[in-house]
Motif scaffolding. Structure first.
Motif, PDB file in Angstrom:
ATOM      1  N   GLY A   1      85.427 140.569  19.774  1.00 18.25           N
ATOM      2  CA  GLY A   1      86.024 141.538  18.390  1.00 18.25           C
ATOM      3  C   GLY A   1      85.431 141.688  17.182  1.00 18.25           C
ATOM      4  O   GLY A   1      85.124 142.575  16.345  1.00 18.25           O
ATOM      5  N   GLN A   2      84.256 140.580  17.055  1.00 12.05           N
ATOM      6  CA  GLN A   2      83.024 140.901  16.472  1.00 12.05           C
ATOM      7  C   GLN A   2      82.520 141.918  15.874  1.00 12.05           C
ATOM      8  O   GLN A   2      82.223 142.406  17.102  1.00 12.05           O
ATOM      9  CB  GLN A   2      82.289 139.754  15.776  1.00 12.05           C
ATOM     10  N   ARG A   3      81.769 142.291  14.827  1.00 12.98           N
ATOM     11  CA  ARG A   3      80.559 143.380  14.885  1.00 12.98           C
ATOM     12  C   ARG A   3      79.296 143.342  14.864  1.00 12.98           C
ATOM     13  O   ARG A   3      78.683 141.774  14.237  1.00 12.98           O
ATOM     14  CB  ARG A   3      81.251 145.086  14.139  1.00 12.98           C
ATOM     15  N   VAL A   4      78.395 144.214  15.354  1.00 17.57           N
ATOM     16  CA  VAL A   4      76.971 143.690  15.191  1.00 17.57           C
ATOM     17  C   VAL A   4      76.506 144.739  14.820  1.00 17.57           C
ATOM     18  O   VAL A   4      76.641 146.121  14.784  1.00 17.57           O
ATOM     19  CB  VAL A   4      76.203 143.495  16.532  1.00 17.57           C
ATOM     20  N   ASP A   5      75.502 145.786  13.443  1.00 19.50           N
ATOM     21  CA  ASP A   5      74.733 146.438  13.419  1.00 19.50           C
ATOM     22  C   ASP A   5      73.509 146.696  14.164  1.00 19.50           C
ATOM     23  O   ASP A   5      72.305 145.416  14.760  1.00 19.50           O
ATOM     24  CB  ASP A   5      74.119 145.671  11.702  1.00 19.50           C
TER      25      ASP A   5
ATOM     26  N   LEU B   1      64.519 148.665  18.208  1.00 20.79           N
ATOM     27  CA  LEU B   1      65.557 148.224  17.557  1.00 20.79           C
ATOM     28  C   LEU B   1      65.986 147.205  17.201  1.00 20.79           C
ATOM     29  O   LEU B   1      65.465 146.281  17.161  1.00 20.79           O
ATOM     30  CB  LEU B   1      67.245 147.909  18.520  1.00 20.79           C
ATOM     31  N   GLN B   2      66.644 146.650  15.695  1.00 17.20           N
ATOM     32  CA  GLN B   2      66.707 145.463  15.431  1.00 17.20           C
ATOM     33  C   GLN B   2      68.692 145.495  15.512  1.00 17.20           C
ATOM     34  O   GLN B   2      69.222 146.184  14.542  1.00 17.20           O
ATOM     35  CB  GLN B   2      66.724 145.578  14.170  1.00 17.20           C
ATOM     36  N   ILE B   3      68.942 144.522  16.205  1.00 21.01           N
ATOM     37  CA  ILE B   3      70.373 143.720  15.967  1.00 21.01           C
ATOM     38  C   ILE B   3      70.686 142.932  15.358  1.00 21.01           C
ATOM     39  O   ILE B   3      69.859 141.363  15.419  1.00 21.01           O
ATOM     40  CB  ILE B   3      70.372 143.595  17.866  1.00 21.01           C
ATOM     41  N   GLN B   4      71.482 142.711  14.786  1.00 22.72           N
ATOM     42  CA  GLN B   4      71.990 141.795  14.183  1.00 22.72           C
ATOM     43  C   GLN B   4      73.014 141.331  13.875  1.00 22.72           C
ATOM     44  O   GLN B   4      73.934 142.438  13.986  1.00 22.72           O
ATOM     45  CB  GLN B   4      71.455 141.247  12.699  1.00 22.72           C
ATOM     46  N   ALA B   5      74.528 140.540  13.563  1.00 24.52           N
ATOM     47  CA  ALA B   5      75.498 140.174  12.720  1.00 24.52           C
ATOM     48  C   ALA B   5      75.812 141.159  12.128  1.00 24.52           C
ATOM     49  O   ALA B   5      75.151 140.435  11.234  1.00 24.52           O
ATOM     50  CB  ALA B   5      75.758 138.670  13.559  1.00 24.52           C
TER      51      ALA B   5
ATOM     52  N   VAL C   1      74.920 149.521  26.692  1.00 28.43           N
ATOM     53  CA  VAL C   1      74.337 147.865  27.727  1.00 28.43           C
ATOM     54  C   VAL C   1      74.836 146.771  26.325  1.00 28.43           C
ATOM     55  O   VAL C   1      75.825 146.834  25.550  1.00 28.43           O
ATOM     56  CB  VAL C   1      72.658 147.670  26.186  1.00 28.43           C
ATOM     57  N   THR C   2      75.423 146.065  27.100  1.00 28.18           N
ATOM     58  CA  THR C   2      76.549 145.197  28.032  1.00 28.18           C
ATOM     59  C   THR C   2      75.007 143.823  27.059  1.00 28.18           C
ATOM     60  O   THR C   2      74.414 143.316  27.950  1.00 28.18           O
ATOM     61  CB  THR C   2      77.242 143.752  28.810  1.00 28.18           C
ATOM     62  N   LEU C   3      75.476 143.106  25.880  1.00 29.75           N
ATOM     63  CA  LEU C   3      74.671 141.642  25.834  1.00 29.75           C
ATOM     64  C   LEU C   3      75.065 140.830  26.454  1.00 29.75           C
ATOM     65  O   LEU C   3      76.024 140.321  26.363  1.00 29.75           O
ATOM     66  CB  LEU C   3      74.516 141.644  24.246  1.00 29.75           C
ATOM     67  N   ARG C   4      73.786 140.025  27.334  1.00 32.56           N
ATOM     68  CA  ARG C   4      74.447 138.345  27.511  1.00 32.56           C
ATOM     69  C   ARG C   4      75.457 137.846  26.982  1.00 32.56           C
ATOM     70  O   ARG C   4      74.881 137.530  25.496  1.00 32.56           O
ATOM     71  CB  ARG C   4      73.689 138.152  28.193  1.00 32.56           C
ATOM     72  N   LYS C   5      75.614 136.741  27.256  1.00 33.37           N
ATOM     73  CA  LYS C   5      76.610 135.668  26.479  1.00 33.37           C
ATOM     74  C   LYS C   5      75.078 134.998  25.582  1.00 33.37           C
ATOM     75  O   LYS C   5      75.572 134.326  23.738  1.00 33.37           O
ATOM     76  CB  LYS C   5      76.913 134.611  26.958  1.00 33.37           C
ATOM     77  N   GLU C   6      74.648 134.176  26.450  1.00 32.29           N
ATOM     78  CA  GLU C   6      73.365 133.955  25.584  1.00 32.29           C
ATOM     79  C   GLU C   6      72.598 134.410  23.987  1.00 32.29           C
ATOM     80  O   GLU C   6      72.135 133.796  23.233  1.00 32.29           O
ATOM     81  CB  GLU C   6      71.977 132.986  26.417  1.00 32.29           C
ATOM     82  N   LEU C   7      72.554 135.829  24.856  1.00 36.63           N
ATOM     83  CA  LEU C   7      72.058 136.756  23.553  1.00 36.63           C
ATOM     84  C   LEU C   7      73.140 137.303  21.860  1.00 36.63           C
ATOM     85  O   LEU C   7      73.211 136.623  20.680  1.00 36.63           O
ATOM     86  CB  LEU C   7      72.044 138.209  23.897  1.00 36.63           C
ATOM     87  N   LEU C   8      74.325 136.804  22.826  1.00 37.39           N
ATOM     88  CA  LEU C   8      75.933 136.798  21.515  1.00 37.39           C
ATOM     89  C   LEU C   8      75.606 135.397  20.867  1.00 37.39           C
ATOM     90  O   LEU C   8      75.746 136.122  19.575  1.00 37.39           O
ATOM     91  CB  LEU C   8      76.783 137.217  22.600  1.00 37.39           C
ATOM     92  N   SER C   9      75.633 134.698  22.336  1.00 37.57           N
ATOM     93  CA  SER C   9      74.937 133.060  20.719  1.00 37.57           C
ATOM     94  C   SER C   9      74.110 133.040  20.137  1.00 37.57           C
ATOM     95  O   SER C   9      74.531 132.569  19.156  1.00 37.57           O
ATOM     96  CB  SER C   9      75.202 132.285  22.270  1.00 37.57           C
ATOM     97  N   HIS C  10      72.765 133.448  20.107  1.00 42.95           N
ATOM     98  CA  HIS C  10      71.801 133.563  19.736  1.00 42.95           C
ATOM     99  C   HIS C  10      72.439 134.081  18.374  1.00 42.95           C
ATOM    100  O   HIS C  10      72.027 133.629  17.007  1.00 42.95           O
ATOM    101  CB  HIS C  10      70.462 134.386  20.031  1.00 42.95           C
ATOM    102  N   LEU C  11      72.578 135.314  18.725  1.00 46.08           N
ATOM    103  CA  LEU C  11      73.458 136.021  17.065  1.00 46.08           C
ATOM    104  C   LEU C  11      75.044 135.707  16.091  1.00 46.08           C
ATOM    105  O   LEU C  11      74.766 136.265  15.095  1.00 46.08           O
ATOM    106  CB  LEU C  11      73.362 137.987  17.613  1.00 46.08           C
ATOM    107  N   GLY C  12      75.423 134.794  16.725  1.00 42.89           N
ATOM    108  CA  GLY C  12      76.505 134.169  16.446  1.00 42.89           C
ATOM    109  C   GLY C  12      77.672 135.134  16.243  1.00 42.89           C
ATOM    110  O   GLY C  12      78.854 134.823  15.208  1.00 42.89           O
TER     111      GLY C  12
END
Length: 90
Positions: free
Chosen positions: A27-31, A40-44, A12-23
Motif C-alpha cells: 500500500g505504500q508508494r515508491v519514487d 532507474l533509482q527506486i526509493q521509498a 514489473v513486480t519487485l520481490r519481497k526481499e527488495l521491498l524489505s530492503h526499501l522499507g
C-alpha cells in the motif's frame, strides 16, 4: 543482482526481499527517478505531512501533560542531536 520480468502490460513486480530492503510495506508508494544510461533509482516515498495532521495525534493516549519547560527541553535536545549528526568532524 536480481533479474525481474516485465509483463505484457509493461509492469514489473519487485520481490519481497527488495521491498524489505526499501522499507516498503503493501500500500505504500515508491519514487522512481530516471537516470542517464538507461538506469532507474527506486526509493521509498518520503511521507508527507502537515502540522495539522500532527496536532492531536496523541490526544487521549496519556493522562500526563508536559510543562512548557519539558517541551522546551525536549525540543532543544532533539535540535542538538540534529546539529551533532550534521556537523562534519573537525
Amino acid at each position: 543482482m536480481t533479474t525481474l520480468t516485465v509483463t505484457s502490460k509493461g509492469q514489473v513486480t519487485l520481490r519481497k526481499e527488495l521491498l524489505s530492503h526499501l522499507g516498503v510495506q503493501p500500500g505504500q508508494r515508491v519514487d522512481v527517478e530516471v537516470l542517464p544510461g538507461g538506469r532507474l533509482q527506486i526509493q521509498a516515498q518520503k511521507p508527507t505531512g502537515s502540522i495539522q495532521s500532527f496536532i492531536g495525534l496523541l490526544a487521549g493516549r496519556s493522562t500526563r501533560t508536559a510543562t512548557l519547560d519539558e517541551l522546551d527541553a525536549a525540543a532543544a535536545e532533539g535540535w542538538a542531536d540534529l546539529q551533532t549528526a550534521s556537523t562534519p568532524p573537525a
